[in-house]
Motif scaffolding. Structure first.
Motif, PDB file in Angstrom:
ATOM      1  N   UNK A 137      10.159 -12.344   6.234  1.00 46.18           N
ATOM      2  CA  UNK A 137       9.885 -12.443   4.793  1.00 46.18           C
ATOM      3  C   UNK A 137       8.539 -11.853   4.398  1.00 46.18           C
ATOM      4  N   UNK A 138       7.436 -12.276   5.001  1.00 46.35           N
ATOM      5  CA  UNK A 138       6.152 -11.670   4.575  1.00 46.35           C
ATOM      6  C   UNK A 138       6.075 -10.177   4.895  1.00 46.35           C
ATOM      7  N   UNK A 139       6.661  -9.768   6.026  1.00 50.06           N
ATOM      8  CA  UNK A 139       6.614  -8.355   6.389  1.00 50.06           C
ATOM      9  C   UNK A 139       7.453  -7.525   5.417  1.00 50.06           C
ATOM     10  N   UNK A 140       8.638  -8.029   5.076  1.00 51.21           N
ATOM     11  CA  UNK A 140       9.492  -7.296   4.137  1.00 51.21           C
ATOM     12  C   UNK A 140       8.846  -7.226   2.755  1.00 51.21           C
ATOM     13  N   UNK A 141       8.258  -8.341   2.317  1.00 51.51           N
ATOM     14  CA  UNK A 141       7.616  -8.362   1.001  1.00 51.51           C
ATOM     15  C   UNK A 141       6.488  -7.329   0.928  1.00 51.51           C
ATOM     16  N   UNK A 142       5.726  -7.222   2.005  1.00 53.75           N
ATOM     17  CA  UNK A 142       4.627  -6.251   2.042  1.00 53.75           C
ATOM     18  C   UNK A 142       5.159  -4.821   2.017  1.00 53.75           C
ATOM     19  N   UNK A 143       6.138  -4.535   2.864  1.00 55.81           N
ATOM     20  CA  UNK A 143       6.706  -3.187   2.915  1.00 55.81           C
ATOM     21  C   UNK A 143       7.387  -2.830   1.605  1.00 55.81           C
ATOM     22  N   UNK A 144       8.092  -3.795   1.030  1.00 54.98           N
ATOM     23  CA  UNK A 144       8.811  -3.547  -0.225  1.00 54.98           C
ATOM     24  C   UNK A 144       7.836  -3.268  -1.366  1.00 54.98           C
ATOM     25  N   UNK A 197      12.102  -0.278   3.234  1.00 57.42           N
ATOM     26  CA  UNK A 197      11.350  -1.427   3.733  1.00 57.42           C
ATOM     27  C   UNK A 197      12.002  -1.987   4.997  1.00 57.42           C
ATOM     28  N   UNK A 198      13.339  -2.068   4.995  1.00 56.70           N
ATOM     29  CA  UNK A 198      14.046  -2.549   6.184  1.00 56.70           C
ATOM     30  C   UNK A 198      13.834  -1.592   7.352  1.00 56.70           C
ATOM     31  N   UNK A 199      13.833  -0.296   7.065  1.00 57.33           N
ATOM     32  CA  UNK A 199      13.594   0.687   8.130  1.00 57.33           C
ATOM     33  C   UNK A 199      12.219   0.488   8.749  1.00 57.33           C
ATOM     34  N   UNK A 200      11.224   0.213   7.905  1.00 58.82           N
ATOM     35  CA  UNK A 200       9.870  -0.011   8.405  1.00 58.82           C
ATOM     36  C   UNK A 200       9.836  -1.249   9.299  1.00 58.82           C
ATOM     37  N   UNK A 201      10.501  -2.316   8.868  1.00 59.46           N
ATOM     38  CA  UNK A 201      10.513  -3.535   9.680  1.00 59.46           C
ATOM     39  C   UNK A 201      11.148  -3.272  11.048  1.00 59.46           C
ATOM     40  N   UNK A 202      12.255  -2.563  11.069  1.00 61.28           N
ATOM     41  CA  UNK A 202      12.897  -2.261  12.347  1.00 61.28           C
ATOM     42  C   UNK A 202      11.962  -1.457  13.240  1.00 61.28           C
ATOM     43  N   UNK A 203      11.264  -0.491  12.638  1.00 59.32           N
ATOM     44  CA  UNK A 203      10.338   0.331  13.408  1.00 59.32           C
ATOM     45  C   UNK A 203       9.201  -0.519  13.983  1.00 59.32           C
TER      46      UNK A 203
END
Length: 209
Positions: free
Chosen positions: A34-41, A50-56
């Motif tokens: 959640x915090x990582x996705x919120x930041x990337x988004x 944003x999801x691609x960044x999290x996977x990376x």
């Protein structure tokens, strides 16, 4: 900010990852998703990116769990800093890709042979062609030469460069400058309403009478 208990939990998950426990990556993802996705988004303004960044990022932790150095701060702060860095990189890649695509589209238009239309029975197009011919005569010689070859000869930019002995980049510059001047001269004339206007960076679309 995570408390002491959270920090201990992070270290434990990281220890498991370093030991090769694949399930630990899933636990890490659930812990910070959640915090990582919120930041990337927030940086990317796009859910998919944003999801691609999290996977990376999480794949990177699995592949190199020793990248985190506990002496530099908490694991949570480090991980979110990595997310921020990867998201900014993604923004730059997207912008670079958009610029390359725009340049490629411009190249495709400028490098395509001039379209030829049958105007035998189109008196209006003849009027437009006359306007363009007159405007061409007022251009500097180098611009007039390049555009005349394109307009009347139907040559591409590369072919114009070969015919004139000028570098391709010089031909492009001459044609773009000439077309801008033609557009200025033809602005508001009847031919513009009939499709005789020229867009910046686009070749002529007409036939010499």
């Amino acid at each position: 900010m995570p408390g002491v208990e959270d920090g201990v939990g992070d270290v434990e998950i990281l220890r498991r990852i370093r030991a090769g426990d694949r399930s630990a990556v899933d636990d890490l993802y659930e812990r910070f998703r959640r915090p990582a996705f919120a930041l990337a988004r927030r940086i990317l303004a796009d859910d998919g990116l944003a999801e691609d960044v999290l996977q990376e990022v999480f794949l990177g932790v699995w592949r190199d769990p020793h990248a985190y150095d506990g002496a530099r701060g908490s694991f949570a702060s480090w991980l979110l800093a990595v997310v921020h860095h990867k998201a900014v990189d993604a923004v730059r890649r997207e912008e670079s890709q958009r610029r390359r695509q725009a340049r490629a589209e411009d190249e495709a238009v400028l490098d395509a042979p001039v379209a030829v239309r049958d105007v035998a029975d189109d008196a209006w197009s003849r009027v437009v062609a006359e306007q363009v011919r007159s405007a061409l005569g007022e251009l500097p010689e180098s611009q007039k030469e390049a555009l005349t070859l394109a307009y009347y000869g139907g040559y591409t930019q590369r072919e114009v460069a070969a015919l004139t002995g000028a570098p391709l980049g010089t031909v492009k510059t001459r044609m773009l400058a000439g077309m801008r001047r033609l557009r200025s001269q033809l602005g508001g004339m009847p031919g513009e309403a009939a499709g005789g206007a020229l867009d910046d960076g686009a070749p002529f679309d007409g036939t010499a009478p």
